[in-house]
Design an enzyme around this catalytic site. Sequence first.
Site, PDB file in Angstrom:
ATOM      1  N   GLU A  27     104.299   4.859 -33.109  1.00  0.00           N
ATOM      2  CA  GLU A  27     103.746   4.199 -34.287  1.00  0.00           C
ATOM      3  C   GLU A  27     104.263   4.934 -35.508  1.00  0.00           C
ATOM      4  O   GLU A  27     104.311   6.159 -35.479  1.00  0.00           O
ATOM      5  CB  GLU A  27     102.203   4.237 -34.270  1.00  0.00           C
TER       6      GLU A  27
ATOM      7  N   HIS B   8      98.012  -1.367 -35.734  1.00  0.00           N
ATOM      8  CA  HIS B   8      96.871  -0.494 -35.425  1.00  0.00           C
ATOM      9  C   HIS B   8      95.730  -0.709 -36.426  1.00  0.00           C
ATOM     10  O   HIS B   8      95.356   0.204 -37.173  1.00  0.00           O
ATOM     11  CB  HIS B   8      97.315   0.971 -35.390  1.00  0.00           C
TER      12      HIS B   8
ATOM     13  N   ARG C 149      95.780   2.747 -26.920  1.00  0.00           N
ATOM     14  CA  ARG C 149      96.845   3.647 -27.371  1.00  0.00           C
ATOM     15  C   ARG C 149      98.173   3.145 -26.805  1.00  0.00           C
ATOM     16  O   ARG C 149      98.261   2.785 -25.619  1.00  0.00           O
ATOM     17  CB  ARG C 149      96.608   5.084 -26.887  1.00  0.00           C
TER      18      ARG C 149
HETATM   19  C1  8YV Z   1      92.059   4.840 -36.285  1.00  0.00           C
HETATM   20  C2  8YV Z   1      91.567   4.745 -33.775  1.00  0.00           C
HETATM   21  O1  8YV Z   1      92.600   3.851 -37.086  1.00  0.00           O
HETATM   22  O2  8YV Z   1      89.408   5.678 -33.906  1.00  0.00           O
HETATM   23  C3  8YV Z   1      90.457   5.607 -33.282  1.00  0.00           C
HETATM   24  O3  8YV Z   1      90.623   6.237 -32.213  1.00  0.00           O
HETATM   25  O4  8YV Z   1      92.508   4.524 -33.099  1.00  0.00           O
HETATM   26  C4  8YV Z   1      91.484   4.121 -35.117  1.00  0.00           C
HETATM   27  O5  8YV Z   1      90.184   3.841 -35.452  1.00  0.00           O
HETATM   28  C5  8YV Z   1      93.126   5.874 -36.150  1.00  0.00           C
HETATM   29  O6  8YV Z   1      93.109   6.633 -35.001  1.00  0.00           O
HETATM   30  C6  8YV Z   1      93.045   6.794 -37.348  1.00  0.00           C
HETATM   31  O7  8YV Z   1      92.376   7.979 -37.079  1.00  0.00           O
END
Ligand code: 8YV
Length: 321
Positions: free
Chosen positions: A268, A287, A239
């Site tokens: 983001e 991401h 993150r």
């Molecule tokens: C997603 C992510 O793209 O699963 C997670 O925690 O960071 C990613 O897989 C994003 O969070 C969309 O929900």
Amino acid sequence: MPKKVFLSLQYPQLAIDMLEQAGFDITINKSNNPIPREELIHICKDYDALLSTGSNKIDAHFLKSSQHLDIISQFAVGYDNIDVQAAKQYGIVIGNAPGAMTEATADVAFGLMIMVSRKMVHMHKTIEKGQWKHFVPTANLGFELDGKTLGVFGLGTIGMVKAKRCKAAYGMDIIYHNRSRNQEAEGTLNAQYVSFDELLAQSDVISVHCNLTEETKGLFDKNAFGKMKNSAVFINTARGGIHNETDLIAALKNGSIWGAGLDVTDPEPMQPNNPLLQMENVAVLPHIGSSTVEARNEMARMSAQNIIDFYKTGKIPYPVT
Ligand code: 8YV
């Protein structure tokens, strides 16, 4: 009356098929544009369950306004966007998709490490700019990963796969810092548990794989970058909030660290004029950790299964507690 489920985005067909076959009345936000929070609250008033994603801020206000929801199933493993305590207070069950994107995210962390150590993004850009003229023996030098030390911050499932890849490909020494000891990593990879300061001081590559929490927020700041080797690379696929982006830019500019590879940024999306995008020893991705067919299908399956099982049995297979 079938239960009504709102899908905040167009999720993979597998999730849609599973929910339809289980007899739910589903509505999909086919625009694929995130729905602003107040609008989503308003929409949810007509639904029993929500399939949502990390970009929806599901805070106390959202949950208080949506108390009638039975379950929010998150199409992600991370749930730092959700106030889990408030959800408990309002009796809303929260589910996620743990493990679905382990290999996919570890691959991105591994790829970023190689991209940065050999300045690959910058090199690609030089060709686009017509700057590939002739061979210069002392130009464009990166460094080799063979036998270097990988420091994993957060040696959980994804961190473990990244460490395995680094051990197998480059024989890297693995050190880690975690909330608890990882016996499997110590046994199979000869990983060594170290303090946070030792991790900073000894790593040639630091790879971040922890959750964003109050403890990890902004942890990689001026102070932390100052304790890293001048030759070190910082990789974050977890993150963006775990590093302080202003401090990271300064650390790269003043040579506190050598390079950085990011799949997550803060905020983001990253703006196109961000100075990180102009730096030679930096690679930034939008991401894409979970962006594989395999991972997204597994995320779809798990997040749909949470909703199906909830209404069938009152229990969900992948709960956030
Ligand atoms: C997603 C992510 O793209 O699963 C997670 O925690 O960071 C990613 O897989 C994003 O969070 C969309 O929900």
